[in-house]
Design a protein around this motif. Structure first.
Motif, short mmCIF file in Angstrom:
data_model
loop_
_atom_site.label_atom_id
_atom_site.label_comp_id
_atom_site.label_asym_id
_atom_site.label_seq_id
_atom_site.Cartn_x
_atom_site.Cartn_y
_atom_site.Cartn_z
N UNK A 36 0.80 -1.22 0.00
CA UNK A 36 0.00 0.00 0.00
C UNK A 36 0.83 1.26 0.00
N UNK A 37 0.13 2.39 -0.10
CA UNK A 37 0.79 3.68 -0.28
C UNK A 37 1.70 4.05 0.88
N UNK A 38 1.36 3.61 2.10
CA UNK A 38 2.20 3.98 3.24
C UNK A 38 3.58 3.34 3.19
N UNK A 39 3.73 2.29 2.39
CA UNK A 39 5.06 1.69 2.27
C UNK A 39 6.03 2.62 1.55
N UNK A 40 5.49 3.64 0.86
CA UNK A 40 6.33 4.64 0.18
C UNK A 40 6.20 6.02 0.83
N UNK A 41 5.75 6.07 2.06
CA UNK A 41 5.41 7.35 2.70
C UNK A 41 6.58 8.34 2.64
N UNK A 42 6.28 9.56 2.22
CA UNK A 42 7.32 10.58 2.09
C UNK A 42 7.25 11.62 3.21
N UNK A 43 6.57 11.26 4.31
CA UNK A 43 6.52 12.14 5.48
C UNK A 43 7.12 11.39 6.68
N UNK A 44 7.81 12.09 7.57
CA UNK A 44 8.41 11.42 8.73
C UNK A 44 7.35 10.76 9.61
N UNK A 45 7.59 9.51 9.99
CA UNK A 45 6.66 8.78 10.84
C UNK A 45 7.40 7.68 11.59
N UNK A 46 6.74 7.15 12.61
CA UNK A 46 7.28 6.03 13.38
C UNK A 46 6.45 4.78 13.13
N UNK A 47 7.00 3.63 13.51
CA UNK A 47 6.27 2.37 13.49
C UNK A 47 6.20 1.79 14.90
N UNK A 48 5.19 0.97 15.14
CA UNK A 48 5.18 0.12 16.32
C UNK A 48 5.77 -1.25 15.99
N UNK A 49 6.17 -1.46 14.75
CA UNK A 49 6.60 -2.77 14.27
C UNK A 49 7.95 -2.65 13.55
N UNK A 50 8.52 -3.80 13.20
CA UNK A 50 9.74 -3.86 12.39
C UNK A 50 9.38 -3.86 10.91
N UNK A 51 10.29 -3.32 10.12
CA UNK A 51 10.13 -3.36 8.66
C UNK A 51 11.48 -3.68 8.02
N UNK A 52 11.48 -4.70 7.17
CA UNK A 52 12.65 -5.01 6.34
C UNK A 52 12.25 -4.75 4.90
#
Length: 305
Positions: A36-52
């Protein structure tokens, strides 16, 4: 006609893992398009999860905790909970995205240690393993979508292999260090500092929570990292202050309070000593787009931080 005024931002967008039915696991895998679009997010954000992220094509940069890393596919990027990241000027991104909560790792603290180490370095070149990594990711996605009996165990095994292969991009000494008891303690110490209010913790309180003396904690952390716990606390305070200065519109006084400094003047002296510049100058010089996220995604959901 005057442009409408943008509402000030006093928080950092926080994304959680929201996996669609029929999957009930804290895990998702797909391409940039299917996640989805958030996987390319161009605004600073945090996650509660890990991403590889395994980037196979495209150009631009990945910005992680204010460090801008140009994309040079094929490339592995690792983001851990609490880090602030976004994709800057990124176009034509292709590749795989793997998302999971720490619960999915179960009893593999070494994997957590490895992920933390991978997230603090530059984007990792798969060191001649691109074909095997791409094949592994294809198998992981097929297993995720097929829902065969026992697929949870298979996915956990695949994830462990993926982390191990990504780790091969580190030096042999660094890889060996991550397997040590000292590295596990250092990783647990770092985890405590990343918890809410963690920047206000002392070495003594962390040692007590980890069930050891402050002196033993000092020894193990220095053995694993070459740094003292006090130095790591100062670095975490500085990092969190940078995150808040870049991604929010909190005042310097509010940032100081958030990272454990009741006296903003002392915070300013601390920040200048650690970074060579004042909080105000750092904020002025920091680049980045701050867009309010209102984008749907099949795998992630913005929630209030």
């Amino acid at each position: 006609m005057d442009e409408p005024r943008r509402a000030p931002r006093f928080d950092i967008p926080l994304h959680r893992l929201d996996v669609p039915f029929p999957h009930l696991l804290p895990f998702a895998i797909g391409t940039f398009d299917t996640i989805g679009a958030l996987s390319r997010a161009n605004f600073p954000h945090r996650h509660t999860f890990y991403e590889i992220v395994y980037v196979t094509g495209g150009h631009g940069a990945h910005v992680l905790d204010s460090a801008r890393r140009p994309l040079r596919p094929p490339q592995v990027c690792v983001i851990t909970p609490g880090q602030i990241h976004h994709w800057a000027d990124a176009e034509d991104l292709t590749g795989h995205v793997v998302l999971f909560n720490e619960d999915f790792l179960l009893s593999r603290p070494q994997d957590v240690t490895a992920l933390r180490a991978l997230s603090t370095g530059p984007g990792h070149d798969p060191a001649g393993q691109s074909t095997s990594i791409e094949a592994l990711l294809a198998e992981m996605e097929a297993e995720y979508r097929a829902l065969h009996p026992g697929y949870t165990m298979v996915l956990r095994a695949y994830l462990h292999i993926l982390i191990a292969r990504a780790l091969r991009g580190c030096s042999p000494a660094g890889e060996a260090s991550m397997r040590s008891r000292a590295a596990e303690v250092a990783a647990e110490f770092a985890r405590l500092l990343r918890l809410p209010g963690g920047t206000g913790r002392s070495v003594d309180s962390c040692a007590q929570e980890l069930g050891m003396s402050a002196g033993h904690l000092q020894t193990l952390v220095r053995q694993a990292t070459g740094l003292t716990p006090g130095t790591l606390i100062r670095r975490q305070k500085t990092l969190e202050a940078k995150r808040l200065l870049i991604a929010t519109e909190l005042t310097v006084r509010q940032v100081a309070s958030a990272v454990g400094f009741p006296d903003p003047a002392y915070f300013c002296r601390f920040f200048r000593r650690e970074t060579g510049t004042s909080p105000g100058a750092f904020r002025s010089d920091a680049a980045g787009n701050h867009h309010d996220p209102r984008i749907e995604s099949i795998a992630t959901d913005p929630v209030d931080s």
